[in-house]
Design a protein around this motif. Structure first.
Motif, PDB file in Angstrom:
ATOM      1  N   SER A   1      40.321  23.316 106.387  1.00  0.00           N
ATOM      2  CA  SER A   1      39.684  22.272 107.183  1.00  0.00           C
ATOM      3  C   SER A   1      40.694  21.463 107.986  1.00  0.00           C
ATOM      4  O   SER A   1      40.409  21.051 109.119  1.00  0.00           O
ATOM      5  CB  SER A   1      38.880  21.333 106.273  1.00  0.00           C
ATOM      6  OG  SER A   1      39.721  20.725 105.302  1.00  0.00           O
ATOM      7  N   TRP A   2      41.890  21.217 107.435  1.00  0.00           N
ATOM      8  CA  TRP A   2      42.890  20.411 108.144  1.00  0.00           C
ATOM      9  C   TRP A   2      43.316  21.075 109.445  1.00  0.00           C
ATOM     10  O   TRP A   2      43.591  20.404 110.433  1.00  0.00           O
ATOM     11  CB  TRP A   2      44.096  20.190 107.234  1.00  0.00           C
ATOM     12  CG  TRP A   2      45.064  19.187 107.763  1.00  0.00           C
ATOM     13  CD1 TRP A   2      44.823  17.856 107.963  1.00  0.00           C
ATOM     14  CD2 TRP A   2      46.415  19.424 108.191  1.00  0.00           C
ATOM     15  NE1 TRP A   2      45.951  17.239 108.474  1.00  0.00           N
ATOM     16  CE2 TRP A   2      46.948  18.169 108.618  1.00  0.00           C
ATOM     17  CE3 TRP A   2      47.231  20.546 108.249  1.00  0.00           C
ATOM     18  CZ2 TRP A   2      48.249  18.040 109.092  1.00  0.00           C
ATOM     19  CZ3 TRP A   2      48.523  20.399 108.713  1.00  0.00           C
ATOM     20  CH2 TRP A   2      49.020  19.171 109.135  1.00  0.00           C
TER      21      TRP A   2
ATOM     22  N   CYS B   1      46.379  26.999 115.342  1.00  0.00           N
ATOM     23  CA  CYS B   1      45.979  26.261 114.139  1.00  0.00           C
ATOM     24  C   CYS B   1      44.459  26.209 113.999  1.00  0.00           C
ATOM     25  O   CYS B   1      43.916  26.371 112.898  1.00  0.00           O
ATOM     26  CB  CYS B   1      46.549  24.849 114.179  1.00  0.00           C
ATOM     27  SG  CYS B   1      48.318  24.752 113.825  1.00  0.00           S
TER      28      CYS B   1
ATOM     29  N   VAL C   1      42.845  19.618 122.081  1.00  0.00           N
ATOM     30  CA  VAL C   1      42.638  19.516 120.631  1.00  0.00           C
ATOM     31  C   VAL C   1      41.152  19.406 120.302  1.00  0.00           C
ATOM     32  O   VAL C   1      40.668  20.016 119.348  1.00  0.00           O
ATOM     33  CB  VAL C   1      43.409  18.305 120.071  1.00  0.00           C
ATOM     34  CG1 VAL C   1      42.983  18.000 118.636  1.00  0.00           C
ATOM     35  CG2 VAL C   1      44.908  18.567 120.112  1.00  0.00           C
TER      36      VAL C   1
ATOM     37  N   ASP D   1      39.756  21.452 111.884  1.00  0.00           N
ATOM     38  CA  ASP D   1      39.240  20.227 112.508  1.00  0.00           C
ATOM     39  C   ASP D   1      40.117  19.714 113.635  1.00  0.00           C
ATOM     40  O   ASP D   1      39.757  18.740 114.300  1.00  0.00           O
ATOM     41  CB  ASP D   1      39.084  19.131 111.445  1.00  0.00           C
ATOM     42  CG  ASP D   1      38.021  19.491 110.420  1.00  0.00           C
ATOM     43  OD1 ASP D   1      37.185  20.365 110.717  1.00  0.00           O
ATOM     44  OD2 ASP D   1      38.045  18.905 109.319  1.00  0.00           O
ATOM     45  N   GLY D   2      41.285  20.328 113.841  1.00  0.00           N
ATOM     46  CA  GLY D   2      42.148  19.917 114.937  1.00  0.00           C
ATOM     47  C   GLY D   2      43.226  18.923 114.565  1.00  0.00           C
ATOM     48  O   GLY D   2      44.010  18.504 115.426  1.00  0.00           O
ATOM     49  N   GLU D   3      43.311  18.539 113.275  1.00  0.00           N
ATOM     50  CA  GLU D   3      44.314  17.553 112.870  1.00  0.00           C
ATOM     51  C   GLU D   3      45.729  18.107 113.029  1.00  0.00           C
ATOM     52  O   GLU D   3      46.641  17.398 113.476  1.00  0.00           O
ATOM     53  CB  GLU D   3      44.066  17.111 111.431  1.00  0.00           C
ATOM     54  CG  GLU D   3      42.744  16.387 111.233  1.00  0.00           C
ATOM     55  CD  GLU D   3      42.490  16.030 109.791  1.00  0.00           C
ATOM     56  OE1 GLU D   3      43.461  16.025 109.007  1.00  0.00           O
ATOM     57  OE2 GLU D   3      41.327  15.758 109.437  1.00  0.00           O
ATOM     58  N   ALA D   4      45.913  19.366 112.663  1.00  0.00           N
ATOM     59  CA  ALA D   4      47.237  19.975 112.819  1.00  0.00           C
ATOM     60  C   ALA D   4      47.589  20.106 114.295  1.00  0.00           C
ATOM     61  O   ALA D   4      48.736  19.867 114.698  1.00  0.00           O
ATOM     62  CB  ALA D   4      47.261  21.344 112.136  1.00  0.00           C
TER      63      ALA D   4
ATOM     64  N   LEU E   1      46.592  18.193 116.679  1.00  0.00           N
ATOM     65  CA  LEU E   1      46.912  16.855 117.167  1.00  0.00           C
ATOM     66  C   LEU E   1      48.356  16.489 116.832  1.00  0.00           C
ATOM     67  O   LEU E   1      49.047  15.836 117.626  1.00  0.00           O
ATOM     68  CB  LEU E   1      45.949  15.840 116.551  1.00  0.00           C
ATOM     69  CG  LEU E   1      46.031  14.405 117.067  1.00  0.00           C
ATOM     70  CD1 LEU E   1      45.731  14.344 118.546  1.00  0.00           C
ATOM     71  CD2 LEU E   1      45.061  13.520 116.291  1.00  0.00           C
ATOM     72  N   LEU E   2      48.826  16.920 115.681  1.00  0.00           N
ATOM     73  CA  LEU E   2      50.215  16.665 115.292  1.00  0.00           C
ATOM     74  C   LEU E   2      51.188  17.360 116.242  1.00  0.00           C
ATOM     75  O   LEU E   2      52.196  16.763 116.650  1.00  0.00           O
ATOM     76  CB  LEU E   2      50.441  17.147 113.855  1.00  0.00           C
ATOM     77  CG  LEU E   2      51.881  17.061 113.330  1.00  0.00           C
ATOM     78  CD1 LEU E   2      52.368  15.617 113.343  1.00  0.00           C
ATOM     79  CD2 LEU E   2      51.978  17.652 111.925  1.00  0.00           C
TER      80      LEU E   2
END
Length: 229
Positions: free
Chosen positions: A58-59, A48, A98, A62-65, A67-68
Motif C-alpha cells: 500500500s505504501w 513504485c 504522483v 498509494d503514491g507515498e513512495a 512523493l518521496l
C-alpha cells in the motif's frame, strides 16, 4: 551604495530561471546528468506505483513512495540552486504525476491479470445532484449468488442504469487492486496514455532545470554592487 541595474536584472534572471553559464549547447556530461536525474525520478514514481499495485504494497501503491522521490529531486534542484520558477513547475508536475500514477498502475494490473465478470446491479445512487461521488452515478452490484461486491462501481454505471441490469466488472484474480467497471469504447490502458503526458512534462522540466542550474564558478551571495548616483 545602490545595486547596479544590469547586475540586478541578471541576478533576478539567474534566480528565477537559472544561470545557465555556458555558451551554445549545454555540455554533454551536464545533459546526461540532467536526463539521468529527470528520468530516474519519473521511473521511480511510476515504478513504485506499479510495483505497489502488483504486489499489494500500500505504501508504494498509494503514491507515498513516489512523493518521496519527487521531494528528493526537488531538494536536489534546490541544492544546485536551480531557477525558482523551474523548481516550482517541476514540483507541481511531480505532484500531478504522483496523483495520476496509482490509477494508471491499477489499470495496468487489471489489463495484465484482470478477469471480466458480468454482475447484477442492486441499486443506483449519485448523479449530478449528489453531494458525494463527484456527480457520478454509483452502482452497487452482486454476483449470480447474490453476494454483493464490497465496492460501488461508477464506470459503466449511468443515468439509464436500473436495478436488475447487468454490468461488466473487471477484477484482479489476486485481489490486490479494487475491481473496476468496464465502459464501452474505453480501454484499461487509457490512464497509462494520459500518464505518459504528465511523465514527459515532468521529465522535460526537470532536465531543463538541471541544465540551467549550471555554473562556471561558485555562486555569489548576491548581486554585485555599484556606486549609485
Amino acid at each position: 551604495m545602490a545595486v547596479s541595474e544590469p547586475h540586478l536584472v541578471a541576478h533576478l534572471h539567474s534566480t528565477v530561471w537559472g544561470p545557465a553559464e555556458f555558451v551554445g549547447l549545454p555540455p554533454r556530461r551536464l545533459t546526461a546528468r540532467a536526463v539521468l536525474a529527470g528520468g530516474a525520478a519519473v521511473y521511480a514514481v511510476i515504478g513504485c506505483a506499479v510495483a505497489g499495485s502488483w504486489y499489494g504494497v500500500s505504501w508504494f501503491a498509494d503514491g507515498e513512495a513516489g512523493l518521496l522521490y519527487v521531494a528528493l529531486l526537488i531538494l536536489h534542484l534546490c541544492v544546485r540552486r536551480a531557477g525558482r520558477a523551474l523548481v516550482g513547475v517541476a514540483a507541481l508536475l511531480g505532484m500531478c504525476l504522483v496523483f495520476q500514477a496509482p490509477q494508471a498502475a491499477v489499470s495496468l494490473v487489471l489489463a495484465e491479470r484482470g478477469r471480466v465478470e458480468t454482475l447484477v446491479v442492486t441499486s443506483v445512487e449519485g448523479g449530478p445532484g449528489a453531494v458525494s461521488g463527484h456527480g457520478r452515478y454509483l452502482c452497487s452490484v452482486a454476483d449470480g449468488d447474490g453476494v454483493p461486491l464490497n465496492v460501488r462501481i461508477w464506470r459503466g454505471c449511468g443515468q439509464a442504469t436500473r436495478p436488475g441490469d447487468a454490468i461488466a466488472v473487471v477484477y484482479d484474480v489476486k485481489g490486490r487492486v479494487p475491481p473496476r467497471g468496464v465502459e464501452a469504447g474505453s480501454s484499461l490502458l487509457d490512464p497509462l496514455r494520459e500518464l505518459g503526458g504528465w511523465a514527459a512534462a515532468f521529465a522535460v522540466v526537470s532536465v531543463v532545470a538541471v541544465v540551467r542550474s549550471h555554473r562556471l564558478s561558485v555562486p555569489a551571495s548576491g548581486p554585485k554592487l555599484g556606486s549609485g548616483s
